[in-house]
Design a protein around this motif. Structure first.
Motif, PDB file in Angstrom:
ATOM      1  N   ALA A 170      -2.050  -4.662  -6.978  1.00 28.20           N
ATOM      2  CA  ALA A 170      -2.345  -4.043  -8.268  1.00 28.20           C
ATOM      3  C   ALA A 170      -1.178  -4.194  -9.234  1.00 28.20           C
ATOM      4  CB  ALA A 170      -2.680  -2.564  -8.072  1.00 28.20           C
ATOM      5  N   MET A 171       0.042  -4.088  -8.729  1.00 23.16           N
ATOM      6  CA  MET A 171       1.206  -4.233  -9.593  1.00 23.16           C
ATOM      7  C   MET A 171       1.309  -5.650 -10.150  1.00 23.16           C
ATOM      8  SD  MET A 171       4.008  -1.907  -7.546  1.00 23.16           S
ATOM      9  CE  MET A 171       5.355  -2.355  -8.651  1.00 23.16           C
ATOM     10  N   ILE A 172       1.039  -6.640  -9.325  1.00 22.81           N
ATOM     11  CA  ILE A 172       1.074  -8.023  -9.806  1.00 22.81           C
ATOM     12  C   ILE A 172       0.006  -8.254 -10.868  1.00 22.81           C
ATOM     13  CG2 ILE A 172       0.693 -10.435  -9.119  1.00 22.81           C
ATOM     14  CD1 ILE A 172       1.953  -9.672  -6.393  1.00 22.81           C
ATOM     15  N   LEU A 173      -1.151  -7.615 -10.692  1.00 19.24           N
ATOM     16  CA  LEU A 173      -2.256  -7.770 -11.628  1.00 19.24           C
ATOM     17  C   LEU A 173      -2.131  -6.835 -12.821  1.00 19.24           C
ATOM     18  CD1 LEU A 173      -5.212  -7.991  -9.069  1.00 19.24           C
ATOM     19  CD2 LEU A 173      -4.227  -9.867 -10.395  1.00 19.24           C
ATOM     20  N   ASP A 174      -1.108  -6.000 -12.840  1.00 16.57           N
ATOM     21  CA  ASP A 174      -0.915  -5.005 -13.894  1.00 16.57           C
ATOM     22  C   ASP A 174      -2.110  -4.071 -13.991  1.00 16.57           C
ATOM     23  OD1 ASP A 174       0.632  -3.757 -15.827  1.00 16.57           O
ATOM     24  OD2 ASP A 174      -0.161  -4.965 -17.481  1.00 16.57           O
ATOM     25  N   GLN A 175      -2.621  -3.654 -12.829  1.00 17.41           N
ATOM     26  CA  GLN A 175      -3.702  -2.688 -12.740  1.00 17.41           C
ATOM     27  C   GLN A 175      -3.167  -1.367 -12.180  1.00 17.41           C
ATOM     28  OE1 GLN A 175      -7.043  -4.349 -10.620  1.00 17.41           O
ATOM     29  NE2 GLN A 175      -7.262  -6.078 -12.020  1.00 17.41           N
ATOM     30  N   ASP A 176      -4.026  -0.381 -12.080  1.00 19.34           N
ATOM     31  CA  ASP A 176      -3.624   0.948 -11.630  1.00 19.34           C
ATOM     32  C   ASP A 176      -3.406   0.941 -10.112  1.00 19.34           C
ATOM     33  OD1 ASP A 176      -3.207   3.611 -11.103  1.00 19.34           O
ATOM     34  OD2 ASP A 176      -5.254   4.248 -11.594  1.00 19.34           O
ATOM     35  N   PRO A 177      -2.169   1.077  -9.642  1.00 19.18           N
ATOM     36  CA  PRO A 177      -1.938   1.034  -8.197  1.00 19.18           C
ATOM     37  C   PRO A 177      -2.462   2.266  -7.461  1.00 19.18           C
ATOM     38  CG  PRO A 177       0.101   1.529  -9.350  1.00 19.18           C
ATOM     39  CD  PRO A 177      -0.913   1.202 -10.402  1.00 19.18           C
ATOM     40  N   VAL A 178      -2.584   3.396  -8.171  1.00 22.90           N
ATOM     41  CA  VAL A 178      -3.082   4.606  -7.518  1.00 22.90           C
ATOM     42  C   VAL A 178      -4.544   4.428  -7.130  1.00 22.90           C
ATOM     43  CG1 VAL A 178      -3.576   7.064  -7.826  1.00 22.90           C
ATOM     44  CG2 VAL A 178      -1.401   6.127  -8.633  1.00 22.90           C
ATOM     45  N   GLU A 179      -5.352   3.920  -8.040  1.00 23.23           N
ATOM     46  CA  GLU A 179      -6.768   3.738  -7.713  1.00 23.23           C
ATOM     47  C   GLU A 179      -6.944   2.690  -6.620  1.00 23.23           C
ATOM     48  OE1 GLU A 179     -10.239   4.763  -7.202  1.00 23.23           O
ATOM     49  OE2 GLU A 179      -9.296   5.731  -8.927  1.00 23.23           O
ATOM     50  N   ALA A 180      -6.168   1.614  -6.689  1.00 23.53           N
ATOM     51  CA  ALA A 180      -6.250   0.592  -5.641  1.00 23.53           C
ATOM     52  C   ALA A 180      -5.879   1.192  -4.290  1.00 23.53           C
ATOM     53  CB  ALA A 180      -5.337  -0.580  -5.978  1.00 23.53           C
ATOM     54  N   ALA A 181      -4.848   2.024  -4.262  1.00 25.61           N
ATOM     55  CA  ALA A 181      -4.425   2.660  -3.006  1.00 25.61           C
ATOM     56  C   ALA A 181      -5.501   3.594  -2.480  1.00 25.61           C
ATOM     57  CB  ALA A 181      -3.124   3.424  -3.234  1.00 25.61           C
ATOM     58  N   ARG A 182      -6.136   4.343  -3.372  1.00 24.16           N
ATOM     59  CA  ARG A 182      -7.211   5.241  -2.939  1.00 24.16           C
ATOM     60  C   ARG A 182      -8.365   4.460  -2.321  1.00 24.16           C
ATOM     61  NH1 ARG A 182      -8.316   9.725  -7.681  1.00 24.16           N
ATOM     62  NH2 ARG A 182      -6.458  11.038  -7.343  1.00 24.16           N
ATOM     63  N   ILE A 183      -8.724   3.335  -2.937  1.00 21.53           N
ATOM     64  CA  ILE A 183      -9.819   2.531  -2.400  1.00 21.53           C
ATOM     65  C   ILE A 183      -9.450   1.984  -1.025  1.00 21.53           C
ATOM     66  CG2 ILE A 183     -11.079   0.368  -2.724  1.00 21.53           C
ATOM     67  CD1 ILE A 183     -11.066   0.971  -5.744  1.00 21.53           C
ATOM     68  N   ALA A 184      -8.227   1.484  -0.870  1.00 19.92           N
ATOM     69  CA  ALA A 184      -7.800   0.971   0.435  1.00 19.92           C
ATOM     70  C   ALA A 184      -7.779   2.085   1.475  1.00 19.92           C
ATOM     71  CB  ALA A 184      -6.423   0.328   0.314  1.00 19.92           C
ATOM     72  N   ALA A 185      -7.342   3.284   1.077  1.00 20.48           N
ATOM     73  CA  ALA A 185      -7.286   4.406   2.016  1.00 20.48           C
ATOM     74  C   ALA A 185      -8.674   4.889   2.407  1.00 20.48           C
ATOM     75  CB  ALA A 185      -6.489   5.559   1.397  1.00 20.48           C
ATOM     76  N   VAL A 215      -6.320  -7.111  -1.326  1.00 20.82           N
ATOM     77  CA  VAL A 215      -6.726  -7.897  -2.494  1.00 20.82           C
ATOM     78  C   VAL A 215      -8.027  -7.342  -3.081  1.00 20.82           C
ATOM     79  CG1 VAL A 215      -7.354 -10.192  -3.338  1.00 20.82           C
ATOM     80  CG2 VAL A 215      -5.613  -9.949  -1.553  1.00 20.82           C
ATOM     81  N   ARG A 216      -8.962  -7.026  -2.209  1.00 19.57           N
ATOM     82  CA  ARG A 216     -10.279  -6.572  -2.666  1.00 19.57           C
ATOM     83  C   ARG A 216     -10.206  -5.246  -3.407  1.00 19.57           C
ATOM     84  NH1 ARG A 216     -12.974  -5.932   2.067  1.00 19.57           N
ATOM     85  NH2 ARG A 216     -13.148  -8.196   2.204  1.00 19.57           N
ATOM     86  N   ALA A 217      -9.264  -4.383  -3.050  1.00 15.48           N
ATOM     87  CA  ALA A 217      -9.195  -3.054  -3.653  1.00 15.48           C
ATOM     88  C   ALA A 217      -9.068  -3.122  -5.170  1.00 15.48           C
ATOM     89  CB  ALA A 217      -8.018  -2.273  -3.056  1.00 15.48           C
ATOM     90  N   SER A 218      -8.236  -4.035  -5.655  1.00 14.22           N
ATOM     91  CA  SER A 218      -8.090  -4.158  -7.114  1.00 14.22           C
ATOM     92  C   SER A 218      -9.350  -4.727  -7.754  1.00 14.22           C
ATOM     93  CB  SER A 218      -6.888  -5.042  -7.452  1.00 14.22           C
ATOM     94  OG  SER A 218      -5.685  -4.322  -7.312  1.00 14.22           O
ATOM     95  N   ARG A 219     -10.030  -5.622  -7.060  1.00 12.51           N
ATOM     96  CA  ARG A 219     -11.279  -6.160  -7.593  1.00 12.51           C
ATOM     97  C   ARG A 219     -12.336  -5.066  -7.670  1.00 12.51           C
ATOM     98  NH1 ARG A 219     -11.925 -12.131  -4.650  1.00 12.51           N
ATOM     99  NH2 ARG A 219     -10.284 -13.159  -5.872  1.00 12.51           N
ATOM    100  N   LEU A 220     -12.389  -4.227  -6.652  1.00 17.14           N
ATOM    101  CA  LEU A 220     -13.340  -3.128  -6.663  1.00 17.14           C
ATOM    102  C   LEU A 220     -13.010  -2.139  -7.769  1.00 17.14           C
ATOM    103  CD1 LEU A 220     -13.674  -2.477  -2.815  1.00 17.14           C
ATOM    104  CD2 LEU A 220     -15.363  -3.554  -4.311  1.00 17.14           C
ATOM    105  N   ALA A 221     -11.725  -1.848  -7.937  1.00 23.38           N
ATOM    106  CA  ALA A 221     -11.326  -0.925  -9.000  1.00 23.38           C
ATOM    107  C   ALA A 221     -11.689  -1.479 -10.371  1.00 23.38           C
ATOM    108  CB  ALA A 221      -9.827  -0.652  -8.917  1.00 23.38           C
ATOM    109  N   GLU A 222     -11.458  -2.764 -10.557  1.00 24.00           N
ATOM    110  CA  GLU A 222     -11.788  -3.395 -11.833  1.00 24.00           C
ATOM    111  C   GLU A 222     -13.294  -3.320 -12.102  1.00 24.00           C
ATOM    112  OE1 GLU A 222     -11.114  -7.664 -14.182  1.00 24.00           O
ATOM    113  OE2 GLU A 222     -10.557  -7.463 -12.070  1.00 24.00           O
TER     114      GLU A 222
END
Length: 444
Positions: A170-185, A215-222
Motif C-alpha cells: 500500500a505504501m508503494i502504491l500510495d494507498q491507505d496502509p491501514v485499510e490494506a492491513a485490515r483486509i489482510a488481517a 498484493v491483493r489487499a490493496s486491489r480489494l481496498a481500491e
C-alpha cells in the motif's frame, strides 16, 4: 483500547516512517534482508516442484518473457502479474528453509519483501520507496509477532507477514496502509506445524499465499472492499494465540531499535530452531558415526516441537532436530541444493535424545540455546553449547558472509553481482523495473 485499534495504531506508526531518520546501519541491514530474501527465493526456484509449477504456469499463459510485470525467479527471465509473481516467489522461498526470521518467532522477510518487490517492479517505483516500504512492513510484522504468542500447533506463516506485506504494498502504491492491513488481517491462513513434520510440501505455499494476499489487499481496498476491525482480536487474541504485549503495537517508532535490527540470517537449510544445535556440533571434533554411542541435545521448551524423528523426505528431515544434528555430525550437506533425506543419517538420528534443560530455558526468549553432548563407544564425552547461532543479530553475519550467501543462492556470475549491488544500494535505483534486468545484465 480494542485490538483492532491496536492494529491501526501499529500500522500508522510504521507507515509514518521517515527514511531520513533511519540509521545507516539499519538501512544497510534492510538492504541485506531484501537481497537475502531474493537469493533464497532463487534457490527455491530450482527445486523440482517449483520448476514443475512454473512450467505449468508458463504453458497456461500466466507467465511470459515480456518487459512488463514482476520477475518470477528461475532459470530464465519471466514476468507475471505481481499477485502471481508474489505467490510463486514466496512459495519458492519456503522450499529450502533458508529465509531470514526474527525472535521469538516468525519470518517477516519472505512475506514482506517479495510482494513489495513485485509491486515496486510493476509500478517502476524508486528504490527509496521500496526500501521505506520494506522497513515499515517489516516493522508491523515484527510488532505483531512480539505482541502475540501463537498457541501450538498454530504455525507463524501466512498471518502477520501478510499484514506487514500489505502495508508495504500500500505504501508503494500510495494507498491507505491501514485499510490494506485490515483486509489482510481478515483473511488469515490456518497453518499448523503438522504439515512440516509430515513433509507435506503444500505447506510451502503458506508464505506464497501471504505474499499474494499482501498484493491483493490493496486491489480489494481500491475496489471498495473493507476489512473487519475485529479480525485480529478474534483470530490471534482468541483462536490462534493470546495478546501478551500490547505495548509492542502502541509504542512510537524507535529508530535505533527498528524490527529490521532484530532479525537473523540462516546458514543451514533447516528449521531455525535447530541452528544453535548445529553450530554446537561444529564446535566439536569430527566423529566417525560408527563410534558414536549416544548424543544428548539439551535446549529450550520452544524447540522441543522438533524433538521427533523424520519421515523419509527432505521437508520432514529439515524439521527434525535429531535428524539435523545427526546430519551435522555426519558431515552431510546442510545447504539449499544438497540437503536430502538419507537413511544412514536417520539411523544415527535414532541415537539422538532431546530434552529441555532448565539452565538453558532461563535464557528464552532472549536466546535460544542448545547444548550438544556426544558420548563415544570408548567412554569419552564431548560437549559444546551455543546460545544463538551465527547469523542471529547478537552474533551477526558479516557483510561479506551475507553477500557470499546471496551469490551462492542466486547462481553467481555477473547478473547476481549486479542484483546484489542494486538491492543493497536502493537509493541509487531510480526505477525498480530494472532491478533484475538492468543494462548489461545476462541471466546466470
Amino acid at each position: 483500547m480494542a485490538d483492532a485499534s491496536l492494529l491501526d495504531l501499529a500500522v500508522s506508526r510504521a507507515a509514518d516512517l521517515n527514511l531520513a531518520r533511519v540509521p545507516a546501519a539499519s538501512l544497510k541491514r534492510a538492504g541485506h534482508i531484501i537481497a537475502d530474501t531474493i537469493g533464497v527465493s532463487c534457490a527455491g526456484a530450482r527445486q523440482g516442484p517449483v520448476v514443475a509449477l512454473t512450467g505449468i504456469e508458463r504453458r497456461s499463459g500466466r507467465l511470459g518473457e515480456g518487459a512488463h510485470g514482476a520477475t518470477v525467479f528461475g532459470g530464465s527471465p519471466l514476468r507475471a502479474d505481481p499477485e502471481r509473481a508474489a505467490f510463486l516467489n514466496a512459495t519458492a522461498g519456503s522450499f529450502v528453509e533458508l529465509d531470514e526470521g526474527m525472535r521469538p518467532t516468525g519470518h517477516p522477510g519472505m512475506q514482506v519483501v517479495i510482494p513489495a518487490v513485485a509491486v515496486a517492479e510493476t509500478e517502476k517505483a524508486h528504490g527509496q520507496s521500496l526500501l521505506r516500504a520494506v522497513i515499515a512492513g517489516y516493522e508491523v510484522t515484527a510488532r505483531l509477532f512480539t505482541a502475540y504468542r501463537l498457541t501450538y500447533p498454530a504455525h507463524p506463516h501466512g498471518h502477520f507477514g501478510a499484514v506487514g506485506g500489505a502495508v508495504a504494498v500500500a505504501m508503494i502504491l500510495d494507498q491507505d496502509p491501514v485499510e490494506a492491513a485490515r483486509i489482510a488481517a481478515t483473511s488469515p491462513i490456518l497453518s499448523v506445524w503438522d504439515a512440516c513434520f509430515e513433509g507435506a510440501t503444500a505447506r510451502n505455499t503458506w508464505m506464497g499465499s501471504a505474499a499474494e494476499l499482501a498484493v491483493r489487499a490493496s486491489r480489494l481496498a481500491e475496489a471498495g472492499f473493507t476489512g473487519s476491525p475485529a479480525s485480529l482480536e478474534s483470530s490471534f487474541g482468541a483462536l490462534a494465540g493470546t495478546l501478551v504485549d500490547p505495548e509492542a503495537l502502541t509504542a512510537p517508532l524507535d529508530y535505533e531499535g527498528l524490527g529490521v535490527t532484530r532479525n537473523y540470517f540462516k546458514r543451514h537449510s533447516a528449521c531455525a530452531l535447530s541452528h544453535a544445535a548445529v553450530d554446537a556440533v561444529r564446535q566439536l571434533p569430527a566423529f566417525d558415526p560408527a563410534h558414536i554411542e549416544r548424543v544428548d541435545v539439551e535446549t529450550v521448551e520452544n524447540n522441543m516441537k522438533l524433538a521427533r524423528q523424520a519421515a523419509p523426505n527432505a521437508l520432514s528431515a529439515r524439521f527434525s532436530l535429531p535428524y539435523v544434528v545427526a546430519a551435522a555430525l555426519s558431515g552431510r550437506s546442510l545447504d539449499a541444493d544438497g540437503f536430502q533425506f538419507e537413511p544412514e543419517t536417520a539411523q544415527l538420528a535414532e541415537r539422538v535424545e532431546t530434552r529441555v534443560a532448565e539452565d538453558l530455558q532461563a535464557h528464552w526468549p532472549g536466546a535460544s540455546p542448545a547444548r550438544v553432548t556426544v558420548r563415544t563407544t570408548d567412554g569419552k564425552s564431548y560437549s559444546a553449547r551455543v546460545d544463538n547461532p551465527h547469523g542471529h543479530y547478537r552474533d551477526p553475519l558479516t557483510e561479506d558472509e551475507v553477500e557470499q550467501k546471496f551469490l551462492g543462492l542466486a547462481g553467481g556470475g555477473a547478473a547476481s553481482q549486479a542484483w546484489w549491488g542494486r538491492m543493497t544500494n536502493l537509493f541509487d535505483v531510480p526505477d525498480c523495473s530494472r532491478l533484475f534486468f538492468g543494462a548489461g545484465d545476462h541471466a546466470d
